[in-house]
Design a protein around this motif. Structure first.
Motif, PDB file in Angstrom:
ATOM      1  N   ALA A 183       0.833  -1.198   0.000  1.00  0.00           N
ATOM      2  CA  ALA A 183       0.000   0.000   0.000  1.00  0.00           C
ATOM      3  C   ALA A 183       0.873   1.256   0.000  1.00  0.00           C
ATOM      4  CB  ALA A 183      -0.888   0.004   1.244  1.00  0.00           C
ATOM      5  N   PRO A 184       1.087   1.865  -1.169  1.00  0.00           N
ATOM      6  CA  PRO A 184       1.794   3.143  -1.175  1.00  0.00           C
ATOM      7  C   PRO A 184       1.011   4.177  -0.361  1.00  0.00           C
ATOM      8  CG  PRO A 184       1.573   2.267  -3.399  1.00  0.00           C
ATOM      9  CD  PRO A 184       0.710   1.431  -2.514  1.00  0.00           C
ATOM     10  N   ASN A 185       1.746   5.078   0.265  1.00  0.00           N
ATOM     11  CA  ASN A 185       1.144   6.134   1.096  1.00  0.00           C
ATOM     12  C   ASN A 185       1.376   7.477   0.407  1.00  0.00           C
ATOM     13  OD1 ASN A 185       2.610   7.949   3.757  1.00  0.00           O
ATOM     14  ND2 ASN A 185       0.414   7.782   3.517  1.00  0.00           N
ATOM     15  N   LEU A 186       0.273   8.195   0.180  1.00  0.00           N
ATOM     16  CA  LEU A 186       0.343   9.501  -0.496  1.00  0.00           C
ATOM     17  C   LEU A 186       0.013  10.606   0.489  1.00  0.00           C
ATOM     18  CD1 LEU A 186      -1.630   9.390  -3.889  1.00  0.00           C
ATOM     19  CD2 LEU A 186       0.725  10.145  -3.557  1.00  0.00           C
ATOM     20  N   VAL A 187       0.915  11.549   0.649  1.00  0.00           N
ATOM     21  CA  VAL A 187       0.578  12.750   1.426  1.00  0.00           C
ATOM     22  C   VAL A 187      -0.263  13.634   0.506  1.00  0.00           C
ATOM     23  CG1 VAL A 187       1.538  14.856   2.443  1.00  0.00           C
ATOM     24  CG2 VAL A 187       2.578  12.643   2.955  1.00  0.00           C
ATOM     25  N   VAL A 188      -1.539  13.873   0.911  1.00  0.00           N
ATOM     26  CA  VAL A 188      -2.454  14.594   0.011  1.00  0.00           C
ATOM     27  C   VAL A 188      -2.545  16.087   0.341  1.00  0.00           C
ATOM     28  CG1 VAL A 188      -3.851  12.632  -0.748  1.00  0.00           C
ATOM     29  CG2 VAL A 188      -4.377  13.703   1.446  1.00  0.00           C
ATOM     30  N   HIS A 189      -1.711  16.540   1.260  1.00  0.00           N
ATOM     31  CA  HIS A 189      -1.701  17.968   1.625  1.00  0.00           C
ATOM     32  C   HIS A 189      -1.278  18.812   0.419  1.00  0.00           C
ATOM     33  CE1 HIS A 189      -0.313  21.624   3.798  1.00  0.00           C
ATOM     34  NE2 HIS A 189      -1.300  21.291   4.615  1.00  0.00           N
ATOM     35  N   ARG A 190      -1.859  20.026   0.326  1.00  0.00           N
ATOM     36  CA  ARG A 190      -1.575  20.884  -0.846  1.00  0.00           C
ATOM     37  C   ARG A 190      -0.094  21.215  -0.999  1.00  0.00           C
ATOM     38  NH1 ARG A 190      -3.947  23.482   3.090  1.00  0.00           N
ATOM     39  NH2 ARG A 190      -2.873  25.216   4.085  1.00  0.00           N
ATOM     40  N   SER A 191       0.679  21.098   0.084  1.00  0.00           N
ATOM     41  CA  SER A 191       2.107  21.428  -0.029  1.00  0.00           C
ATOM     42  C   SER A 191       2.915  20.309  -0.694  1.00  0.00           C
ATOM     43  CB  SER A 191       2.681  21.735   1.360  1.00  0.00           C
ATOM     44  OG  SER A 191       2.573  20.594   2.195  1.00  0.00           O
ATOM     45  N   ASN A 192       2.272  19.180  -1.012  1.00  0.00           N
ATOM     46  CA  ASN A 192       2.994  18.097  -1.697  1.00  0.00           C
ATOM     47  C   ASN A 192       3.048  18.397  -3.192  1.00  0.00           C
ATOM     48  OD1 ASN A 192       4.073  15.818  -2.790  1.00  0.00           O
ATOM     49  ND2 ASN A 192       2.514  14.409  -2.024  1.00  0.00           N
ATOM     50  N   HIS A 243      12.523  27.345  13.512  1.00  0.00           N
ATOM     51  CA  HIS A 243      11.133  27.043  13.164  1.00  0.00           C
ATOM     52  C   HIS A 243      10.170  27.474  14.255  1.00  0.00           C
ATOM     53  CE1 HIS A 243      12.456  24.895   9.711  1.00  0.00           C
ATOM     54  NE2 HIS A 243      13.170  24.055  10.434  1.00  0.00           N
ATOM     55  N   PRO A 244       9.208  28.342  13.939  1.00  0.00           N
ATOM     56  CA  PRO A 244       8.191  28.684  14.935  1.00  0.00           C
ATOM     57  C   PRO A 244       7.341  27.453  15.248  1.00  0.00           C
ATOM     58  CG  PRO A 244       7.646  29.640  12.792  1.00  0.00           C
ATOM     59  CD  PRO A 244       8.978  28.993  12.636  1.00  0.00           C
ATOM     60  N   ALA A 245       6.693  27.457  16.415  1.00  0.00           N
ATOM     61  CA  ALA A 245       6.056  26.228  16.906  1.00  0.00           C
ATOM     62  C   ALA A 245       4.830  25.761  16.121  1.00  0.00           C
ATOM     63  CB  ALA A 245       5.694  26.409  18.372  1.00  0.00           C
ATOM     64  N   SER A 246       3.914  26.634  15.737  1.00  0.00           N
ATOM     65  CA  SER A 246       2.635  26.119  15.246  1.00  0.00           C
ATOM     66  C   SER A 246       2.268  26.657  13.872  1.00  0.00           C
ATOM     67  CB  SER A 246       1.536  26.468  16.241  1.00  0.00           C
ATOM     68  OG  SER A 246       1.530  27.868  16.398  1.00  0.00           O
ATOM     69  N   GLU A 247       3.148  26.446  12.943  1.00  0.00           N
ATOM     70  CA  GLU A 247       2.974  27.008  11.609  1.00  0.00           C
ATOM     71  C   GLU A 247       2.038  26.137  10.749  1.00  0.00           C
ATOM     72  OE1 GLU A 247       6.223  27.075   8.241  1.00  0.00           O
ATOM     73  OE2 GLU A 247       6.874  28.007  10.105  1.00  0.00           O
ATOM     74  N   GLY A 248       1.763  24.913  11.169  1.00  0.00           N
ATOM     75  CA  GLY A 248       0.971  23.982  10.368  1.00  0.00           C
ATOM     76  C   GLY A 248       1.866  23.125   9.509  1.00  0.00           C
ATOM     77  N   PHE A 249       1.267  22.078   8.922  1.00  0.00           N
ATOM     78  CA  PHE A 249       2.063  21.117   8.159  1.00  0.00           C
ATOM     79  C   PHE A 249       2.614  21.715   6.880  1.00  0.00           C
ATOM     80  CE2 PHE A 249       2.487  17.874   4.866  1.00  0.00           C
ATOM     81  CZ  PHE A 249       3.305  16.967   5.499  1.00  0.00           C
ATOM     82  N   ARG A 250       3.873  21.352   6.568  1.00  0.00           N
ATOM     83  CA  ARG A 250       4.447  21.673   5.263  1.00  0.00           C
ATOM     84  C   ARG A 250       5.318  20.508   4.846  1.00  0.00           C
ATOM     85  NH1 ARG A 250       7.101  26.780   6.176  1.00  0.00           N
ATOM     86  NH2 ARG A 250       8.817  25.679   5.192  1.00  0.00           N
TER      87      ARG A 250
END
Ligand SMILES: Cc1cc2nc3c(=O)[nH]c(=O)nc-3n(C[C@H](O)[C@H](O)[C@H](O)COP(=O)(O)O)c2cc1C
Length: 319
Positions: free
Chosen positions: A73-82, A256-263
């Motif tokens: 099962a390949p895993n895809l990060v679907v976040h817009r930053s991908n 890196h600031p603490a709570s910037e969100g996923f990137r």
């Protein structure tokens, strides 16, 4: 059982060797699938989509020689930053993969093309709200990220989370977090999950891509040595305290600031971080994947046998 019968028949134990940034590659996937456990790897572990294409061909060729193997099962990060999402997705479609696990975001953009090739889609979720959205989209399975999971962790209690999702979802439930042996895997099934994710324990295997110092650190650590940090991908992740302490004086880490969100770029630039979940307390040696799976299957079967024996002695007592 809400797991498809076709999938269940290919497994020796209801387990997925969880996808792990940097750690999971073709060797780990092939070894797991050969032993009847779903092997998984994040597509971003391949340096390019071209390399992903080679990896998938290698996995398919190796598994075609095995009479009965688990699906991978390949895993895809679907976040817009991908930035590679579209290319990696096209590669998975070309290979006709059977199962994809999405993470960090809604599976919506990838569902239609994967469905069109008959691929099942499991989405990872950390809240009931995310679970409800994924169910409404029609996913085949949900991976419930719970407190103490390795990597980017959840925070929900596994007991409450599985029960709440089971009430509203007939599809496949995978419990992620804290599965440190076959007894815990059996407990996850008793709770209502169909499959368990095991990540941390597979880092300490011969076939993982982790370096020896990281494997040794896992053998030495217990769940008291796991700390939460947003340092790696921008959202809370479980890290080994010894690694975090070592970075404390590192200026790059402090930037890196603490709570910037996923990137996604931030995750990849910290890909060598030493992550581990609470299940690290179950890591006491570096094993081959085959030995780890054989041990887990034995623990799982023994736990099932003990509960059958307990049930029948309870029935005798009532009579
Ligand atoms: C080093 C490491 C890297 C991870 N990278 C990913 C990833 O790229 N994609 C993903 O969906 N989950 C990732 N995870 C989470 C795992 O897939 C899984 O949820 C977790 O390891 C399960 O908990 P356990 O480690 O307690 O078994 C990672 C976990 C670890 C330990």
């Amino acid at each position: 059982m809400s797991i498809s019968e076709a999938l269940a028949n290919r497994l020796t134990v209801p387990l997925i060797a969880a996808p792990m940034t940097e750690v999971s590659g073709p060797d780990l996937v092939i070894a797991a699938c050969r032993e009847g456990v779903v092997g998984s790897l994040p597509t971003h572990n391949a340096a390019t989509t071209g390399e992903l294409d080679h990896w998938l061909t290698r996995i398919e060729t190796a598994l075609s020689e095995v009479p009965r193997s688990a699906p991978f099962a390949p895993n895809l990060v679907v976040h817009r930053s991908n930035r590679r999402l579209r290319e990696d997705l096209a590669c998975l479609v070309d290979h006709g993969v059977e199962l994809v696990i999405t993470s960090v975001g809604s599976p919506e953009p990838v569902l239609a093309p994967l469905r069109a090739i008959g691929c099942q889609v499991y989405a990872d979720v950390a809240t009931l709200q995310h679970a409800a959205r994924a169910i409404a989209l029609g996913v085949d399975g949900l991976v419930l990220l719970t407190a103490g999971a390795g990597g980017q962790t959840g925070w929900a209690n596994p007991f409450s989370f599985v029960r709440a999702v089971r009430e509203r979802f007939d599809g496949t439930i995978v419990l992620a977090g804290g599965i440190s042996d076959g007894v815990a895997l059996h407990a996850a099934q008793v709770l209502g999950a169909d499959l368990g994710y095991m990540g941390t324990k597979f880092i300490a295997t011969d076939e993982s891509r982790a370096d020896n110092d990281y494997r040794r650190a896992l053998v030495e650590a217990s769940l008291d040595d796991v700390v939460l940090s947003t340092q790696v991908g921008g959202i809370p992740a479980s890290l080994l305290k010894c690694w975090v302490d070592r970075q404390a004086g590192d200026a790059a880490a402090a930037e890196h600031p603490a709570s910037e969100g996923f990137r996604q770029d931030r995750l990849l630039s910290n890909r060598t971080a030493w992550s581990g979940g609470h299940s690290v307390s179950g890591v006491d040696a570096v094993l081959s994947v085959a030995t780890l799976i054989e041990k887990t299957a034995r623990e799982y079967e023994e736990s099932r046998a003990r509960s059958v024996a307990r049930d029948s002695s309870a029935v005798q007592a009532v009579r």
